[in-house]
Design an enzyme around this catalytic site. Structure first.
Site, PDB file in Angstrom:
ATOM      1  N   HIS A 189       0.695  -1.168  -0.037  1.00 41.08           N
ATOM      2  CA  HIS A 189       0.107  -0.011   0.046  1.00 41.08           C
ATOM      3  C   HIS A 189       0.884   1.231  -0.104  1.00 41.08           C
ATOM      4  O   HIS A 189       1.993   1.305   0.250  1.00 41.08           O
ATOM      5  CB  HIS A 189      -0.846  -0.011   1.477  1.00 41.08           C
ATOM      6  CG  HIS A 189      -2.102  -1.144   1.087  1.00 41.08           C
ATOM      7  ND1 HIS A 189      -1.892  -2.212   1.464  1.00 41.08           N
ATOM      8  CD2 HIS A 189      -3.352  -0.758   0.567  1.00 41.08           C
ATOM      9  CE1 HIS A 189      -3.032  -3.008   1.321  1.00 41.08           C
ATOM     10  NE2 HIS A 189      -3.974  -2.037   0.810  1.00 41.08           N
TER      11      HIS A 189
ATOM     12  N   LYS B 296      -0.834   4.776   4.266  1.00 40.97           N
ATOM     13  CA  LYS B 296      -1.729   3.875   4.973  1.00 40.97           C
ATOM     14  C   LYS B 296      -0.946   3.514   6.337  1.00 40.97           C
ATOM     15  O   LYS B 296       0.248   2.790   6.182  1.00 40.97           O
ATOM     16  CB  LYS B 296      -2.009   2.716   4.231  1.00 40.97           C
ATOM     17  CG  LYS B 296      -2.762   1.666   4.913  1.00 40.97           C
ATOM     18  CD  LYS B 296      -3.426   0.451   3.961  1.00 40.97           C
ATOM     19  CE  LYS B 296      -4.080  -0.653   4.732  1.00 40.97           C
ATOM     20  NZ  LYS B 296      -5.499   0.005   5.130  1.00 40.97           N
TER      21      LYS B 296
END
Ligand code: NAP
Length: 209
Positions: A123, A127
């Protein structure tokens, strides 16, 4: 349908609003600081924050709206009795990307034949939580407590690989989310399936496929 879109200025909301318009829905956008004025609408779509989401969903249920919730980190189970009492659908998908749901389903199927698995989830660096909710859900479907490797780097959006190793072979099941358009078909599917769902809480896009 007449819809409320809570969080219409957000990263997901900005993509969803025009897509819902284009699909022929009549959309009322509600942002932070706006009154949750939803009387007379059919359904609400909620993509805000864990702090705001629960109150918004409660208000929408109290006004007789079915609710489709994308916001993560909410305790929706406590709103299930209210939804049931009012005969309303409360639908939540932790991941509205159809491809991600199919990846999990295919991984579960593969695990029956190739049980040695590991998961790599990748990600964007923004995040903070790791491993991702999707990786944890995949691990529980695959079974056997597979290792999860989390990568956080600039340039990435949301990606996951499930690797199955066997003697002399490797099976990789991979899903990539490149932009928030990926969540639109899942939300449209949930809207289409609303009349087929039982009142109360339903979790997961898998229930609609
Ligand atoms: P975001 O860009 O931070 O957008 C959230 C929006 O909600 C912001 O515009 C914010 O306004 C607004 N907001 C805050 N409080 C509100 C309130 N009381 N009423 C109405 N709007 C309010 O976040 P995002 O990336 O769009 O994601 C939204 C949520 O969806 C997050 O929980 C995220 O984890 C989740 N998500 C789920 C999926 C899925 O597939 N289920 C996919 C992507 C994201 P301000 O900008 O003024 O604060």
């Amino acid at each position: 349908m007449k819809l409320a879109l809570l969080g219409h200025h957000g990263k997901v909301g900005r993509v969803l609003g025009p897509a819902l318009d284009a699909a022929g829905h009549d959309v009322r956008g509600i942002g932070r600081g706006d009154a949750v004025d939803v009387a007379g609408l059919d359904a609400a779509i909620e993509f805000t924050t864990p702090n705001a989401g629960e109150g918004n969903v409660r208000t929408c249920l109290e006004h007789g709206l079915h609710c489709i919730v994308g916001t993560t980190g909410l305790e929706l189970a406590q709103l299930a009795p209210l939804a049931r009492e009012r005969g309303l659908v409360l639908f939540h998908a932790p991941n509205f990307a159809l491809g991600a749901v199919l990846m999990m389903r295919f991984a579960q199927e593969a695990a029956a034949y190739m049980p040695r698995a590991e998961i790599v989830e990748l990600h964007n660096e923004a995040k903070r939580d790791a491993p991702s909710g999707t990786a944890k859900a995949t691990a529980s479907l695959v079974g056997g407590d597979p290792a999860i490797h989390s990568v956080r780097l600039p340039g990435l959006v949301a990606h996951q690989e499930v690797l199955f190793g066997g003697d002399g072979q490797l099976l990789t099941i991979r899903h990539d989310t490149f932009s928030r358009e990926a969540f639109v078909p899942g939300v449209l599917l949930a809207l289409e399936k609303l009349p087929t769902l039982e009142p109360g809480l339903t979790v997961g896009l898998d229930a609609l496929l």
